[in-house]
Design a protein around this motif. Structure first.
Motif, PDB file in Angstrom:
ATOM      1  N   ARG A   1     -38.686 -12.096  21.294  1.00  0.00           N
ATOM      2  CA  ARG A   1     -38.020 -13.147  22.069  1.00  0.00           C
ATOM      3  C   ARG A   1     -36.524 -12.892  22.032  1.00  0.00           C
ATOM      4  O   ARG A   1     -35.938 -12.754  20.967  1.00  0.00           O
ATOM      5  CB  ARG A   1     -38.324 -14.528  21.525  1.00  0.00           C
ATOM      6  CG  ARG A   1     -37.579 -15.608  22.297  1.00  0.00           C
ATOM      7  CD  ARG A   1     -38.065 -17.000  21.970  1.00  0.00           C
ATOM      8  NE  ARG A   1     -37.293 -18.003  22.690  1.00  0.00           N
ATOM      9  CZ  ARG A   1     -37.565 -18.421  23.907  1.00  0.00           C
ATOM     10  NH1 ARG A   1     -38.574 -17.899  24.577  1.00  0.00           N
ATOM     11  NH2 ARG A   1     -36.833 -19.361  24.488  1.00  0.00           N
ATOM     12  N   THR A   2     -35.918 -12.846  23.227  1.00  0.00           N
ATOM     13  CA  THR A   2     -34.477 -12.647  23.347  1.00  0.00           C
ATOM     14  C   THR A   2     -33.854 -13.893  23.967  1.00  0.00           C
ATOM     15  O   THR A   2     -34.284 -14.337  25.034  1.00  0.00           O
ATOM     16  CB  THR A   2     -34.161 -11.405  24.205  1.00  0.00           C
ATOM     17  OG1 THR A   2     -34.725 -10.258  23.565  1.00  0.00           O
ATOM     18  CG2 THR A   2     -32.663 -11.211  24.356  1.00  0.00           C
ATOM     19  N   ASP A   3     -32.864 -14.436  23.276  1.00  0.00           N
ATOM     20  CA  ASP A   3     -32.091 -15.585  23.749  1.00  0.00           C
ATOM     21  C   ASP A   3     -30.660 -15.126  23.994  1.00  0.00           C
ATOM     22  O   ASP A   3     -29.871 -15.003  23.056  1.00  0.00           O
ATOM     23  CB  ASP A   3     -32.099 -16.715  22.706  1.00  0.00           C
ATOM     24  CG  ASP A   3     -33.467 -17.320  22.523  1.00  0.00           C
ATOM     25  OD1 ASP A   3     -34.093 -17.668  23.529  1.00  0.00           O
ATOM     26  OD2 ASP A   3     -33.925 -17.428  21.358  1.00  0.00           O
ATOM     27  N   PRO A   4     -30.303 -14.843  25.260  1.00  0.00           N
ATOM     28  CA  PRO A   4     -28.933 -14.401  25.544  1.00  0.00           C
ATOM     29  C   PRO A   4     -27.949 -15.554  25.399  1.00  0.00           C
ATOM     30  O   PRO A   4     -28.312 -16.724  25.539  1.00  0.00           O
ATOM     31  CB  PRO A   4     -29.006 -13.901  26.989  1.00  0.00           C
ATOM     32  CG  PRO A   4     -30.201 -14.544  27.570  1.00  0.00           C
ATOM     33  CD  PRO A   4     -31.136 -14.859  26.456  1.00  0.00           C
ATOM     34  N   ASP A   5     -26.696 -15.216  25.111  1.00  0.00           N
ATOM     35  CA  ASP A   5     -25.656 -16.241  25.008  1.00  0.00           C
ATOM     36  C   ASP A   5     -25.457 -16.937  26.346  1.00  0.00           C
ATOM     37  O   ASP A   5     -25.098 -18.111  26.388  1.00  0.00           O
ATOM     38  CB  ASP A   5     -24.343 -15.614  24.525  1.00  0.00           C
ATOM     39  CG  ASP A   5     -24.456 -15.097  23.096  1.00  0.00           C
ATOM     40  OD1 ASP A   5     -25.438 -15.447  22.399  1.00  0.00           O
ATOM     41  OD2 ASP A   5     -23.572 -14.332  22.671  1.00  0.00           O
ATOM     42  N   TYR A   6     -25.676 -16.202  27.447  1.00  0.00           N
ATOM     43  CA  TYR A   6     -25.582 -16.761  28.800  1.00  0.00           C
ATOM     44  C   TYR A   6     -26.811 -16.316  29.569  1.00  0.00           C
ATOM     45  O   TYR A   6     -27.174 -15.155  29.531  1.00  0.00           O
ATOM     46  CB  TYR A   6     -24.320 -16.265  29.514  1.00  0.00           C
ATOM     47  CG  TYR A   6     -23.063 -16.579  28.749  1.00  0.00           C
ATOM     48  CD1 TYR A   6     -22.451 -17.821  28.869  1.00  0.00           C
ATOM     49  CD2 TYR A   6     -22.495 -15.637  27.897  1.00  0.00           C
ATOM     50  CE1 TYR A   6     -21.318 -18.119  28.151  1.00  0.00           C
ATOM     51  CE2 TYR A   6     -21.354 -15.925  27.173  1.00  0.00           C
ATOM     52  CZ  TYR A   6     -20.772 -17.170  27.305  1.00  0.00           C
ATOM     53  OH  TYR A   6     -19.648 -17.481  26.587  1.00  0.00           O
ATOM     54  N   GLY A   7     -27.490 -17.232  30.223  1.00  0.00           N
ATOM     55  CA  GLY A   7     -28.676 -16.874  30.995  1.00  0.00           C
ATOM     56  C   GLY A   7     -29.941 -17.373  30.329  1.00  0.00           C
ATOM     57  O   GLY A   7     -29.917 -18.041  29.294  1.00  0.00           O
ATOM     58  N   SER A   8     -31.068 -17.025  30.937  1.00  0.00           N
ATOM     59  CA  SER A   8     -32.352 -17.544  30.471  1.00  0.00           C
ATOM     60  C   SER A   8     -32.976 -16.629  29.424  1.00  0.00           C
ATOM     61  O   SER A   8     -32.768 -15.418  29.421  1.00  0.00           O
ATOM     62  CB  SER A   8     -33.311 -17.707  31.647  1.00  0.00           C
ATOM     63  OG  SER A   8     -33.513 -16.465  32.274  1.00  0.00           O
ATOM     64  N   SER A   9     -33.769 -17.224  28.535  1.00  0.00           N
ATOM     65  CA  SER A   9     -34.484 -16.498  27.491  1.00  0.00           C
ATOM     66  C   SER A   9     -35.728 -15.852  28.070  1.00  0.00           C
ATOM     67  O   SER A   9     -36.197 -16.228  29.137  1.00  0.00           O
ATOM     68  CB  SER A   9     -34.882 -17.452  26.371  1.00  0.00           C
ATOM     69  OG  SER A   9     -33.747 -18.066  25.827  1.00  0.00           O
ATOM     70  N   ASP A  10     -36.263 -14.871  27.340  1.00  0.00           N
ATOM     71  CA  ASP A  10     -37.510 -14.244  27.748  1.00  0.00           C
ATOM     72  C   ASP A  10     -38.282 -13.813  26.508  1.00  0.00           C
ATOM     73  O   ASP A  10     -37.693 -13.477  25.474  1.00  0.00           O
ATOM     74  CB  ASP A  10     -37.244 -13.036  28.651  1.00  0.00           C
ATOM     75  CG  ASP A  10     -38.491 -12.581  29.401  1.00  0.00           C
ATOM     76  OD1 ASP A  10     -39.476 -13.345  29.447  1.00  0.00           O
ATOM     77  OD2 ASP A  10     -38.483 -11.459  29.928  1.00  0.00           O
ATOM     78  N   THR A  11     -39.601 -13.848  26.620  1.00  0.00           N
ATOM     79  CA  THR A  11     -40.498 -13.424  25.545  1.00  0.00           C
ATOM     80  C   THR A  11     -41.458 -12.382  26.106  1.00  0.00           C
ATOM     81  O   THR A  11     -41.928 -12.518  27.229  1.00  0.00           O
ATOM     82  CB  THR A  11     -41.294 -14.622  24.991  1.00  0.00           C
ATOM     83  OG1 THR A  11     -40.377 -15.605  24.513  1.00  0.00           O
ATOM     84  CG2 THR A  11     -42.207 -14.198  23.853  1.00  0.00           C
ATOM     85  N   GLY A  12     -41.717 -11.354  25.316  1.00  0.00           N
ATOM     86  CA  GLY A  12     -42.630 -10.307  25.759  1.00  0.00           C
ATOM     87  C   GLY A  12     -43.182  -9.532  24.587  1.00  0.00           C
ATOM     88  O   GLY A  12     -42.989  -9.893  23.420  1.00  0.00           O
ATOM     89  N   LEU A  13     -43.874  -8.455  24.893  1.00  0.00           N
ATOM     90  CA  LEU A  13     -44.488  -7.605  23.873  1.00  0.00           C
ATOM     91  C   LEU A  13     -43.708  -6.306  23.725  1.00  0.00           C
ATOM     92  O   LEU A  13     -43.062  -5.838  24.665  1.00  0.00           O
ATOM     93  CB  LEU A  13     -45.932  -7.281  24.245  1.00  0.00           C
ATOM     94  CG  LEU A  13     -46.895  -8.456  24.299  1.00  0.00           C
ATOM     95  CD1 LEU A  13     -48.268  -7.987  24.788  1.00  0.00           C
ATOM     96  CD2 LEU A  13     -47.012  -9.133  22.943  1.00  0.00           C
TER      97      LEU A  13
END
Length: 192
Positions: free
Chosen positions: A113-125
């Protein structure tokens, strides 16, 4: 920052050292690769798609569940110019098997899971396959291909070297190359 660096040159150098390892690894041919460790490293990344240079810390570790299975995880927090930066959490499991005396072939499957400082998060494999083993008596190497599904799919070549200062503590150097960018990391790892 560690700039300037040539990640491609470093990667090619690590590949040549790892490929020559079977000649030099005989002194550690009976020593197994350790899957119980924790590490901390300083990482510097160039992300081409975002025109972003970012750096920060990454903590990571593996824990041997039994003789072949292990758990793996990491947390990375980076910040940088042009409004970029992120926090990435990864957790998963892996399986390893002997490839050659002193060398293991392994595969891992993780959720990232990546949570950028700006923009939307995303989860993947993240699916990865690689080899780890002894290049010289105190030098361990790694070569890995990892496919990430977070945001746009990308495959990354990861290379690493660990110099064991003591039987428990090593200095680490890692580099990664993909179509999205490149990274380099320096740190330390402790076996337990």
């Amino acid at each position: 920052m560690l700039k300037p660096y040539n990640a491609l040159g470093l990667s090619l150098g690590l590949i040549s050292v790892i490929s020559a390892s079977s000649v030099f690894a005989q002194s550690n041919s009976t020593t197994a690769v350790n899957y119980n460790h924790a590490g901390l490293r300083y990482i510097e990344q160039d992300l081409d798609d975002y025109d972003c240079n970012q750096d920060g810390l990454s903590a990571y570790g593996n824990y041997a569940i039994d003789s072949n299975w292990f758990a793996t995880g990491s947390v990375t927090d980076v910040s940088g110019d042009n409004g970029c930066g992120s926090t990435t959490l990864r957790a998963g499991a892996g399986y390893h098997t002997p490839l050659h005396p002193g060398w293991d072939l392994y595969g891992t499957l993780s959720v990232e899971r990546t949570d950028p400082d700006y923009g939307s998060s995303d989860t993947g494999l993240v699916a990865a396959v690689g080899a780890r083993g002894w290049i010289l008596q105190k030098l361990e190497g790694k070569a890995e291909l990892a496919h990430h599904t977070v945001y746009s799919d990308t495959t990354q070549l990861n290379l690493g070297a660990n110099y064991w200062i003591t039987p428990v503590v090593s200095a680490t150097l890692d580099t990664g190359l993909s179509s999205d960018g490149e990274s380099i990391a320096l740190g330390a790892r402790v076996a337990f």
